[in-house]
Design an enzyme around this catalytic site. Structure first.
Site, PDB file in Angstrom:
ATOM      1  N   SER A   1     -10.816   0.818   4.077  1.00  0.00           N
ATOM      2  CA  SER A   1     -10.080   0.536   5.321  1.00  0.00           C
ATOM      3  C   SER A   1      -9.547   1.849   5.885  1.00  0.00           C
ATOM      4  O   SER A   1      -8.866   2.592   5.171  1.00  0.00           O
ATOM      5  CB  SER A   1      -8.891  -0.381   5.049  1.00  0.00           C
ATOM      6  OG  SER A   1      -9.339  -1.554   4.419  1.00  0.00           O
TER       7      SER A   1
ATOM      8  N   ARG B   1       0.822  -1.224   0.000  1.00  0.00           N
ATOM      9  CA  ARG B   1       0.000   0.000   0.000  1.00  0.00           C
ATOM     10  C   ARG B   1       0.854   1.271   0.000  1.00  0.00           C
ATOM     11  O   ARG B   1       0.527   2.263   0.667  1.00  0.00           O
ATOM     12  CB  ARG B   1      -0.940   0.036   1.221  1.00  0.00           C
ATOM     13  CG  ARG B   1      -1.847  -1.156   1.380  1.00  0.00           C
ATOM     14  CD  ARG B   1      -2.930  -1.239   0.298  1.00  0.00           C
ATOM     15  NE  ARG B   1      -3.914  -2.215   0.704  1.00  0.00           N
ATOM     16  CZ  ARG B   1      -3.852  -3.511   0.384  1.00  0.00           C
ATOM     17  NH1 ARG B   1      -2.887  -3.981  -0.363  1.00  0.00           N
ATOM     18  NH2 ARG B   1      -4.798  -4.337   0.805  1.00  0.00           N
TER      19      ARG B   1
ATOM     20  N   GLU C   1      -4.946   4.993   6.893  1.00  0.00           N
ATOM     21  CA  GLU C   1      -4.649   4.803   5.459  1.00  0.00           C
ATOM     22  C   GLU C   1      -5.061   6.020   4.620  1.00  0.00           C
ATOM     23  O   GLU C   1      -4.264   6.518   3.827  1.00  0.00           O
ATOM     24  CB  GLU C   1      -5.332   3.529   4.940  1.00  0.00           C
ATOM     25  CG  GLU C   1      -4.936   3.258   3.504  1.00  0.00           C
ATOM     26  CD  GLU C   1      -5.678   2.105   2.874  1.00  0.00           C
ATOM     27  OE1 GLU C   1      -5.340   0.955   3.182  1.00  0.00           O
ATOM     28  OE2 GLU C   1      -6.592   2.361   2.065  1.00  0.00           O
TER      29      GLU C   1
HETATM   30  P1  FAD Z   1      -8.373   9.919  -4.259  1.00  0.00           P
HETATM   31  O1  FAD Z   1      -8.999   9.500  -2.966  1.00  0.00           O
HETATM   32  O2  FAD Z   1      -8.999  11.009  -5.009  1.00  0.00           O
HETATM   33  O3  FAD Z   1      -6.847  10.269  -3.993  1.00  0.00           O
HETATM   34  C1  FAD Z   1      -6.015   9.408  -3.246  1.00  0.00           C
HETATM   35  C2  FAD Z   1      -4.578   9.949  -3.290  1.00  0.00           C
HETATM   36  O4  FAD Z   1      -4.070   9.851  -4.623  1.00  0.00           O
HETATM   37  C3  FAD Z   1      -4.489  11.428  -2.902  1.00  0.00           C
HETATM   38  O5  FAD Z   1      -3.284  11.634  -2.214  1.00  0.00           O
HETATM   39  C4  FAD Z   1      -4.463  12.138  -4.253  1.00  0.00           C
HETATM   40  O6  FAD Z   1      -3.810  13.395  -4.192  1.00  0.00           O
HETATM   41  C5  FAD Z   1      -3.690  11.149  -5.092  1.00  0.00           C
HETATM   42  N1  FAD Z   1      -4.033  11.188  -6.526  1.00  0.00           N
HETATM   43  C6  FAD Z   1      -5.260  11.006  -7.077  1.00  0.00           C
HETATM   44  N2  FAD Z   1      -5.178  11.069  -8.418  1.00  0.00           N
HETATM   45  C7  FAD Z   1      -3.882  11.315  -8.732  1.00  0.00           C
HETATM   46  C8  FAD Z   1      -3.156  11.504  -9.943  1.00  0.00           C
HETATM   47  N3  FAD Z   1      -3.754  11.458 -11.138  1.00  0.00           N
HETATM   48  N4  FAD Z   1      -1.809  11.756  -9.861  1.00  0.00           N
HETATM   49  C9  FAD Z   1      -1.192  11.810  -8.667  1.00  0.00           C
HETATM   50  N5  FAD Z   1      -1.810  11.643  -7.491  1.00  0.00           N
HETATM   51  C10 FAD Z   1      -3.141  11.400  -7.511  1.00  0.00           C
HETATM   52  N6  FAD Z   1      -7.920   0.486  -1.615  1.00  0.00           N
HETATM   53  C11 FAD Z   1      -7.201  -0.640  -1.822  1.00  0.00           C
HETATM   54  O7  FAD Z   1      -5.966  -0.577  -1.980  1.00  0.00           O
HETATM   55  N7  FAD Z   1      -7.804  -1.871  -1.845  1.00  0.00           N
HETATM   56  C12 FAD Z   1      -9.122  -2.030  -1.684  1.00  0.00           C
HETATM   57  O8  FAD Z   1      -9.619  -3.141  -1.741  1.00  0.00           O
HETATM   58  C13 FAD Z   1      -9.914  -0.852  -1.458  1.00  0.00           C
HETATM   59  N8  FAD Z   1     -11.242  -0.964  -1.247  1.00  0.00           N
HETATM   60  C14 FAD Z   1     -11.970   0.167  -0.994  1.00  0.00           C
HETATM   61  C15 FAD Z   1     -13.356   0.023  -0.765  1.00  0.00           C
HETATM   62  C16 FAD Z   1     -14.140   1.139  -0.500  1.00  0.00           C
HETATM   63  C17 FAD Z   1     -15.619   0.963  -0.266  1.00  0.00           C
HETATM   64  C18 FAD Z   1     -13.544   2.434  -0.499  1.00  0.00           C
HETATM   65  C19 FAD Z   1     -14.381   3.657  -0.271  1.00  0.00           C
HETATM   66  C20 FAD Z   1     -12.178   2.583  -0.705  1.00  0.00           C
HETATM   67  C21 FAD Z   1     -11.372   1.447  -0.958  1.00  0.00           C
HETATM   68  N9  FAD Z   1      -9.994   1.539  -1.188  1.00  0.00           N
HETATM   69  C22 FAD Z   1      -9.256   0.406  -1.429  1.00  0.00           C
HETATM   70  C23 FAD Z   1      -9.322   2.852  -1.174  1.00  0.00           C
HETATM   71  C24 FAD Z   1      -9.418   3.602  -2.530  1.00  0.00           C
HETATM   72  O9  FAD Z   1     -10.462   3.093  -3.312  1.00  0.00           O
HETATM   73  C25 FAD Z   1      -8.113   3.497  -3.337  1.00  0.00           C
HETATM   74  O10 FAD Z   1      -7.042   4.039  -2.599  1.00  0.00           O
HETATM   75  C26 FAD Z   1      -8.224   4.250  -4.667  1.00  0.00           C
HETATM   76  O11 FAD Z   1      -7.078   4.011  -5.450  1.00  0.00           O
HETATM   77  C27 FAD Z   1      -8.398   5.757  -4.495  1.00  0.00           C
HETATM   78  O12 FAD Z   1      -8.715   6.304  -5.761  1.00  0.00           O
HETATM   79  P2  FAD Z   1      -9.321   7.747  -5.907  1.00  0.00           P
HETATM   80  O13 FAD Z   1      -9.321   8.072  -7.361  1.00  0.00           O
HETATM   81  O14 FAD Z   1     -10.609   7.843  -5.206  1.00  0.00           O
HETATM   82  O15 FAD Z   1      -8.193   8.624  -5.169  1.00  0.00           O
HETATM   83  P1  NAP Z   2     -10.425 -10.309   4.898  1.00  0.00           P
HETATM   84  O1  NAP Z   2     -10.370 -11.140   3.670  1.00  0.00           O
HETATM   85  O2  NAP Z   2     -11.461 -10.580   5.927  1.00  0.00           O
HETATM   86  O3  NAP Z   2      -9.015 -10.342   5.602  1.00  0.00           O
HETATM   87  C1  NAP Z   2      -8.788  -9.617   6.827  1.00  0.00           C
HETATM   88  C2  NAP Z   2      -7.353  -9.130   6.793  1.00  0.00           C
HETATM   89  O4  NAP Z   2      -6.492 -10.248   6.810  1.00  0.00           O
HETATM   90  C3  NAP Z   2      -7.102  -8.364   5.534  1.00  0.00           C
HETATM   91  O5  NAP Z   2      -6.778  -7.069   5.911  1.00  0.00           O
HETATM   92  C4  NAP Z   2      -5.994  -9.096   4.807  1.00  0.00           C
HETATM   93  O6  NAP Z   2      -4.845  -8.291   4.586  1.00  0.00           O
HETATM   94  C5  NAP Z   2      -5.577 -10.210   5.745  1.00  0.00           C
HETATM   95  N1  NAP Z   2      -5.595 -11.505   5.023  1.00  0.00           N
HETATM   96  C6  NAP Z   2      -6.670 -12.305   4.819  1.00  0.00           C
HETATM   97  N2  NAP Z   2      -6.297 -13.443   4.176  1.00  0.00           N
HETATM   98  C7  NAP Z   2      -4.974 -13.328   3.958  1.00  0.00           C
HETATM   99  C8  NAP Z   2      -4.017 -14.170   3.318  1.00  0.00           C
HETATM  100  N3  NAP Z   2      -4.353 -15.361   2.800  1.00  0.00           N
HETATM  101  N4  NAP Z   2      -2.741 -13.746   3.249  1.00  0.00           N
HETATM  102  C9  NAP Z   2      -2.389 -12.541   3.766  1.00  0.00           C
HETATM  103  N5  NAP Z   2      -3.249 -11.702   4.382  1.00  0.00           N
HETATM  104  C10 NAP Z   2      -4.531 -12.092   4.487  1.00  0.00           C
HETATM  105  O7  NAP Z   2     -10.489  -8.737   4.485  1.00  0.00           O
HETATM  106  P2  NAP Z   2     -11.677  -7.844   3.953  1.00  0.00           P
HETATM  107  O8  NAP Z   2     -11.861  -6.696   4.854  1.00  0.00           O
HETATM  108  O9  NAP Z   2     -12.860  -8.688   3.595  1.00  0.00           O
HETATM  109  O10 NAP Z   2     -11.041  -7.266   2.600  1.00  0.00           O
HETATM  110  C11 NAP Z   2     -10.785  -8.124   1.512  1.00  0.00           C
HETATM  111  C12 NAP Z   2      -9.631  -7.590   0.701  1.00  0.00           C
HETATM  112  O11 NAP Z   2      -9.982  -6.304   0.167  1.00  0.00           O
HETATM  113  C13 NAP Z   2      -8.350  -7.396   1.503  1.00  0.00           C
HETATM  114  O12 NAP Z   2      -7.255  -7.724   0.708  1.00  0.00           O
HETATM  115  C14 NAP Z   2      -8.349  -5.908   1.807  1.00  0.00           C
HETATM  116  O13 NAP Z   2      -7.035  -5.360   1.883  1.00  0.00           O
HETATM  117  C15 NAP Z   2      -9.071  -5.323   0.588  1.00  0.00           C
HETATM  118  N6  NAP Z   2      -9.779  -4.091   0.984  1.00  0.00           N
HETATM  119  C16 NAP Z   2      -9.045  -2.962   1.124  1.00  0.00           C
HETATM  120  C17 NAP Z   2      -9.654  -1.764   1.461  1.00  0.00           C
HETATM  121  C18 NAP Z   2      -8.867  -0.488   1.560  1.00  0.00           C
HETATM  122  O14 NAP Z   2      -9.468   0.568   1.646  1.00  0.00           O
HETATM  123  N7  NAP Z   2      -7.566  -0.536   1.552  1.00  0.00           N
HETATM  124  C19 NAP Z   2     -11.033  -1.735   1.691  1.00  0.00           C
HETATM  125  C20 NAP Z   2     -11.740  -2.921   1.558  1.00  0.00           C
HETATM  126  C21 NAP Z   2     -11.107  -4.104   1.198  1.00  0.00           C
HETATM  127  P3  NAP Z   2      -4.685  -7.301   3.331  1.00  0.00           P
HETATM  128  O15 NAP Z   2      -5.532  -6.123   3.660  1.00  0.00           O
HETATM  129  O16 NAP Z   2      -3.232  -6.999   3.350  1.00  0.00           O
HETATM  130  O17 NAP Z   2      -5.121  -8.007   2.089  1.00  0.00           O
END
Ligand code: FAD
Ligand code: NAP
Length: 342
Positions: free
Chosen positions: A239, A165, A335
């Site tokens: 998250s 991340r 995050e």
């Molecule tokens: P923004 O929120 O608009 O910006 C995020 C950052 O990126 C800011 O610092 C911004 O300045 C920068 N940025 C945006 N666009 C650019 C650009 N063109 N150039 C340079 N910098 C830029 N994240 C995960 O990793 N895994 C997940 O599974 C995941 N699940 C999510 C589920 C939900 C319901 C929600 C609400 C969020 C989730 N996220 C997840 C977080 C989010 O979706 C990601 O981080 C996504 O990439 C953000 O995209 P955005 O366009 O909305 O960015």
């Molecule tokens: P989940 O599958 O219930 O897992 C809970 C946590 O355990 C997760 O954070 C995941 O880490 C870790 N995990 C589970 N299985 C794993 C494996 N086999 N090996 C290593 N790590 C493991 O999580 P969830 O909330 O339903 O989300 C599902 C996936 O979507 C996850 O990968 C999560 O990161 C991603 N997600 C991200 C965001 C965001 O905003 N960043 C939001 C929603 C969902 P990791 O998070 O490192 O995968």
């Protein structure tokens, strides 16, 4: 003269659903437009936020200075060699739309990242990841506007320094590059990544042993819908805290005190602790304080029920951090990015 949109309502760029107004807002599709806008930003010493979909941001109610959204579009195959293809996509494309389009094209690698909100341009910033796959696994290179030189530059996977991340865009080079187009290495041969139990459980419930790309994509979408709130229905930024990665000795000590601790082996000698599990064990799951709370199905997600503010949400986040620190002696890091940072 740049045609800024003054006192712009950012409801469409704010998955938490707070009422947010930008002093100046501009959507750009041409480099010249971006260049002129950035000149004004520098001349006037305005604070600047580059915004994508606003799904990883905690925005306060009034954003001073300028907010710019990169709206470059298009999905193009640049090279197609036997079973490999390089695909270039505009930073302004919707991430999930892009993943769905690839599935239709028969190009594989990003299925596990379906339904992640936001734009393609933001995806490299935190090296988005889910269900055992991260953007870096398929990343080729990107084109970005370099604010130091005022030119478009090509940035390789190695230069991005992707990690869990994280990337240079979030750390060492924060604020320098504006991502314009992103290229991916994809394959016409599908190799499923089924390392996450949530995904395999869903597939086996469906009686699927050897899933197709379409079945994995659908499973990811369904599992996510069951567990995560949809921002248009309940404000959230995904998250809210990162999963802390701790040395093995710290993990063993915690495991001795909490035998049901959820953790996974990570880089050598380290374990990744499931922050959501700790928040749940500290008693926060489903908690509500006025307009903000902790999602009832996943304690890692903080939610906004309406008419609340970033200040209220951040106060709740601080209370959660303090309580997890007291119970587990583990420090949680947020995050999403807070803007403006106060
Ligand atoms: P923004 O929120 O608009 O910006 C995020 C950052 O990126 C800011 O610092 C911004 O300045 C920068 N940025 C945006 N666009 C650019 C650009 N063109 N150039 C340079 N910098 C830029 N994240 C995960 O990793 N895994 C997940 O599974 C995941 N699940 C999510 C589920 C939900 C319901 C929600 C609400 C969020 C989730 N996220 C997840 C977080 C989010 O979706 C990601 O981080 C996504 O990439 C953000 O995209 P955005 O366009 O909305 O960015
Ligand atoms: P989940 O599958 O219930 O897992 C809970 C946590 O355990 C997760 O954070 C995941 O880490 C870790 N995990 C589970 N299985 C794993 C494996 N086999 N090996 C290593 N790590 C493991 O999580 P969830 O909330 O339903 O989300 C599902 C996936 O979507 C996850 O990968 C999560 O990161 C991603 N997600 C991200 C965001 C965001 O905003 N960043 C939001 C929603 C969902 P990791 O998070 O490192 O995968």
């Amino acid at each position: 003269m740049v045609a800024w949109n003054r006192n712009a309502d950012l409801s469409a760029y704010n998955s938490l659903g707070f009422k947010v107004t930008a002093e100046r807002f501009l959507q750009v599709t041409e480099v010249g437009q971006l260049h002129d806008a950035l000149n004004e930003v520098v001349e006037n010493k305005w604070p600047l936020l580059i915004i994508g979909g606003g799904s990883n941001l905690v925005l306060h109610d009034e954003l001073p200075g300028a907010v710019i959204n990169v709206a470059t579009s298009g999905i193009n195959v640049l090279a197609d060699d036997e079973d490999q293809a390089i695909v270039e996509v505009g930073a302004g494309e919707n991430w999930h739309g892009f993943v769905s389009h690839l599935l239709e094209m028969g190009l594989h690698g990003l299925e596990n990242l379906a339904l992640i909100p936001g734009s393609v341009g933001a995806a490299p910033v935190q090296n988005i990841g889910a269900y055992g796959v991260e953007l870096a696994d398929c990343f080729h290179s990107l084109t970005a506007y370099d604010r130091e030189t005022g030119e478009l530059v090509q940035i390789s996977a190695e230069q991005c320094q992707f990690s869990y991340r994280n990337s240079i865009f979030k750390s060492s080079e924060k604020g320098r590059y504006i991502i314009w187009r992103v290229r991916f290495n994809l394959s016409s041969i599908f190799t499923p990544n089924l390392s996450y139990k949530g995904l395999t459980d869903y597939l086996s419930d469906q009686g699927v042993e050897h899933p197709t790309a379409h079945q994995v994509y659908t499973a990811v979408c369904e599992v996510r819908k069951q567990k995560l709130p949809v921002p248009s229905e309940l404000g959230n930024a995904g998250s809210f805290f990162e999963n802390p990665v701790v040395p093995e000795a710290q993990f063993q000590a915690l495991k001795a005190s909490f035998p049901d601790l959820v953790a996974y082996a990570d880089k050598p000698g380290h374990f990744k602790l499931a922050a959501g599990w700790m928040i749940d064990k500290a008693g926060w799951k489903g908690y509500r304080d006025g307009a903000v709370g902790v999602y009832e199905k996943q304690a890692l997600v903080l939610v906004h029920f309406g008419a609340g503010s970033a200040t209220e949400l951040l106060a709740l986040a601080d209370r959660i951090k303090a309580s997890v620190s007291e119970k587990f002696n583990v420090s949680l890091e947020m995050e999403p990015r807070i803007y403006p940072h106060r």
